[in-house]
Write a protein that holds these residues in place. Sequence first.
Motif, short mmCIF file in Angstrom:
data_model
loop_
_atom_site.label_atom_id
_atom_site.label_comp_id
_atom_site.label_asym_id
_atom_site.label_seq_id
_atom_site.Cartn_x
_atom_site.Cartn_y
_atom_site.Cartn_z
N PRO A 425 0.82 -1.21 0.00
CA PRO A 425 0.00 0.00 0.00
C PRO A 425 0.86 1.26 0.00
O PRO A 425 1.79 1.39 0.79
N ALA A 426 0.55 2.19 -0.90
CA ALA A 426 1.33 3.42 -1.05
C ALA A 426 0.61 4.61 -0.44
O ALA A 426 -0.63 4.67 -0.42
N THR A 427 1.38 5.57 0.04
CA THR A 427 0.83 6.83 0.50
C THR A 427 0.42 7.69 -0.68
O THR A 427 0.93 7.55 -1.78
N SER A 428 -0.50 8.61 -0.45
CA SER A 428 -0.79 9.66 -1.43
C SER A 428 0.22 10.79 -1.25
O SER A 428 0.94 10.85 -0.25
N SER A 429 0.25 11.69 -2.20
CA SER A 429 1.20 12.80 -2.12
C SER A 429 0.94 13.67 -0.90
O SER A 429 1.87 14.28 -0.35
N PHE A 430 -0.31 13.73 -0.44
CA PHE A 430 -0.65 14.58 0.69
C PHE A 430 -0.12 14.02 2.01
O PHE A 430 -0.22 14.66 3.05
N GLU A 431 0.45 12.81 1.96
CA GLU A 431 1.00 12.16 3.15
C GLU A 431 2.52 12.19 3.15
O GLU A 431 3.14 11.63 4.05
N ASN A 432 3.13 12.85 2.15
CA ASN A 432 4.58 12.80 1.95
C ASN A 432 5.21 14.18 2.03
O ASN A 432 4.54 15.21 1.89
N THR A 433 6.53 14.18 2.19
CA THR A 433 7.36 15.37 1.95
C THR A 433 8.03 15.21 0.60
O THR A 433 8.64 14.17 0.32
N ASP A 434 7.89 16.23 -0.26
CA ASP A 434 8.47 16.13 -1.60
C ASP A 434 8.55 17.52 -2.21
O ASP A 434 7.95 18.47 -1.71
N PHE A 435 9.30 17.63 -3.31
CA PHE A 435 9.32 18.90 -4.04
C PHE A 435 8.93 18.64 -5.48
O PHE A 435 9.12 17.55 -6.02
N TYR A 436 8.38 19.67 -6.11
CA TYR A 436 7.79 19.55 -7.44
C TYR A 436 8.32 20.65 -8.35
O TYR A 436 8.43 21.81 -7.94
N THR A 437 8.64 20.27 -9.58
CA THR A 437 9.08 21.25 -10.57
C THR A 437 8.17 21.12 -11.79
O THR A 437 8.10 20.05 -12.40
N SER A 438 7.48 22.17 -12.14
CA SER A 438 6.59 22.15 -13.30
C SER A 438 7.41 22.04 -14.58
O SER A 438 8.55 22.50 -14.65
N TYR A 439 6.82 21.42 -15.60
CA TYR A 439 7.46 21.45 -16.92
C TYR A 439 6.75 22.44 -17.84
O TYR A 439 6.90 22.38 -19.06
N TRP A 440 6.01 23.39 -17.23
CA TRP A 440 5.32 24.42 -18.01
C TRP A 440 5.58 25.80 -17.40
O TRP A 440 6.16 26.67 -18.05
N HIS A 441 5.19 26.01 -16.14
CA HIS A 441 5.49 27.31 -15.51
C HIS A 441 6.83 27.24 -14.78
O HIS A 441 7.53 26.23 -14.82
N HIS A 442 7.21 28.33 -14.12
CA HIS A 442 8.57 28.48 -13.62
C HIS A 442 8.67 28.38 -12.10
O HIS A 442 9.62 28.90 -11.51
N TYR A 443 7.73 27.69 -11.46
CA TYR A 443 7.69 27.63 -10.00
C TYR A 443 8.07 26.25 -9.48
O TYR A 443 7.60 25.22 -9.98
N ILE A 444 8.92 26.25 -8.45
CA ILE A 444 9.21 25.05 -7.67
C ILE A 444 8.32 25.08 -6.43
O ILE A 444 8.16 26.15 -5.80
N GLN A 445 7.77 23.93 -6.05
CA GLN A 445 6.81 23.90 -4.95
C GLN A 445 7.16 22.77 -3.98
O GLN A 445 7.69 21.74 -4.38
N LEU A 446 6.85 23.00 -2.73
CA LEU A 446 7.12 22.02 -1.68
C LEU A 446 5.82 21.44 -1.17
O LEU A 446 4.84 22.16 -0.93
N GLN A 447 5.79 20.13 -0.99
CA GLN A 447 4.68 19.44 -0.34
C GLN A 447 5.17 18.91 1.01
O GLN A 447 6.18 18.20 1.06
N GLN A 448 4.48 19.29 2.06
CA GLN A 448 4.72 18.70 3.37
C GLN A 448 3.50 17.88 3.76
O GLN A 448 2.38 18.15 3.30
N PRO A 449 3.68 16.86 4.59
CA PRO A 449 2.53 16.01 4.95
C PRO A 449 1.40 16.82 5.58
O PRO A 449 1.62 17.65 6.46
N VAL A 450 0.19 16.56 5.08
CA VAL A 450 -0.99 17.24 5.61
C VAL A 450 -1.85 16.26 6.42
O VAL A 450 -2.57 16.67 7.32
#
Length: 677
Positions: A425-450
């Motif tokens: 069983p895998a966690t959803s992204s809302f349960e993880n710490t991770d970073f995201y880089t768009s391949y369209w806009h110019h923003y890097i974003q951080l996800q922390q567990p919610v």
Amino acid sequence: MQQDGVFRSVCSLDCPDQCGLLLHKRDGKIVKVEGDPEHPVTRGHICNKVRHMTERIYDEKRLNYPLKRVGAKGEGKFERVSWDEAIRTITTRWKDLITSDGPESILPYSFYGNMGRLTAEGMDRRFFNKLGASQLDRTICSSAGSVGYSYTMGSSVGIDPEDTIESKLILFWGINAASTNMHQVALAQKARKQNGAKIIVIDVHKNQTGRLADWFIPILPGTDSALALGVMHILFAENLVDHDFLQTYTIGHEELREHVSQYDPDTVSTITGVPAEDIFKLARLYGKTSPSFIRIGNGPQHHDNGGMFVRTVSCLPALTGQWLVKGGGAIKGNSAYLSFNTNGLQRPDLLKKKATRSINMNQIGEALLKLDPPIRSLYVYGSNPAVVAPSSRKVREGLGREDLFLVVHDLFLTETAMHADLVLPATSSFENTDFYTSYWHHYIQLQQPVIEPYGESKSNLEVFRLLAKEMGLAEPALEETEAEMIATALDYPRNTGLKGINYDALVKHSYMKATVKPMFPGRLATPSGKIELYSERMREAGHPPLPTYVPLIDDGDHPFQFVPGPNHNFLNSTFSNNVKHVTLEKEPRVHINQKDALPLGIRDGDQVRVWNDLGECVLKASVGESILPGVVVTQGLWADRDGTKQLVNQLTPDRIADMGGGATFFSGRVSLERIHK
């Protein structure tokens, strides 16, 4: 972990928009997902897929604990086991395989079901590199077009999408952006309102994006490069090119001028199905309107000639000098602006044997059935190859091998997991710490567990740490925390645009924009440093050095070209098993031109058998004029369930495209017949 409140988040789906989100929590559960109105690009607007994400996170079918197969493969009989037993079973089998067959008998299979960089290409790459497993060539999505674009422009760079509100002519070329890049549509509509911008859609199907256009141009599949060359012919012939720009910032413009003389409008019309007068109209609009912007889609690159299409259409902005005008130019992708330390994240140096074999993911069925020495174990995460890979009948036969030790790490008992020996069983992204880089806009974003992990689910990083420990892989890189890995990834002096963006800053701000310098004046990543209308690298690689129309491979005698495009409420196979999203999408259909349907006795709403030498589907007919005669289109990856025959990838070829090892989903042919009740 507060029980109640509103928390910033980011959408994890494989979508260029990568929306900023707000998650509303009550009693420790997410009760509402909405867009973050403060996000500079996505501005609070989100799609149906994400709006109803809670239906997926808390779906009663979501996996709670590890499962071990107790029935036949594909039968769906499993029993609960502990994580200790699951990890021990996997590592025991792998140790035995390494001793008997070598580490290359083990293959990971993954893609970007979760776009988090740690989840998709972090600890997993480190683990399998250290293990010495076979390498997966992850080329199923955009690799052909990326290589084609790089021949012209050097790297994945385009204009800032935020600037496209300045555009006065917007071409959506081969992209159903209303379903796959909705914020680019919103920006185009703003440009239409503010600047009187005209929106043109070029596609094989008048889908949602085509219906909102000022002008929809239907085209025969796989002929887009011919249309682009026809436009170039007219631009040169009618002196609608920017000579100063061509002289200063390109190489090969004189050769291109002579080369495109053969692509006159009548010839191109015969190839593409676009009337010659429309080719003139398109070329003159493009040549006389500034700023003009082309959103280059993924669709046409899923043909045998997909890389050449992107290479060709990416030359157009150079001919009219649009790269120097705010709101002018093109976007295929913008990932180079957010490039990070991938070697530091993935650690290819851990792979001791540098010649480890590489297997193209588009041919996983063929590899499972015929590769020698064989794949003895497959570890699947972030993907569902039984549905998403081409020639799926072959894929399922391979997954069903009794001698294949198959492990699947996912949120659900997917069609691939039904064949697994162990399901984790895998966690959803809302349960993880991770970073995201768009391949369209110019923003890097951080996800922390919610929220807390669902049931006994674990993240990819946790599982690979456990596997590494049990395998006895003594390597500090396999023990790093999420924060340490993010810090390493963002420590990348080669990309000066990331200056000031680090883990601590992202914790504070949630998202940060890279500093992007104008492309011109400046040096591109091509060998010449300029836009290469003539590419010596292409000649050396065995391709025509100038943009060229290359016909599709002959795929047999079936009369219809088959294009299985995306739909509005799924993302590949994601959401296809969730009741809410299936209800929104209703049912799978096959779109047929009425001129083709009439002689076959097919009426709107009839059940139709769609088949070729690879397999068959049974779908409901949608008869009309949304496509050209000789073409049939489906939308979405609907899995076969309860005896249905609706998995369209049974019909798709597993040939490799002209560049980058890309997929050729859209270059197959099919036959149709009405099913008489």
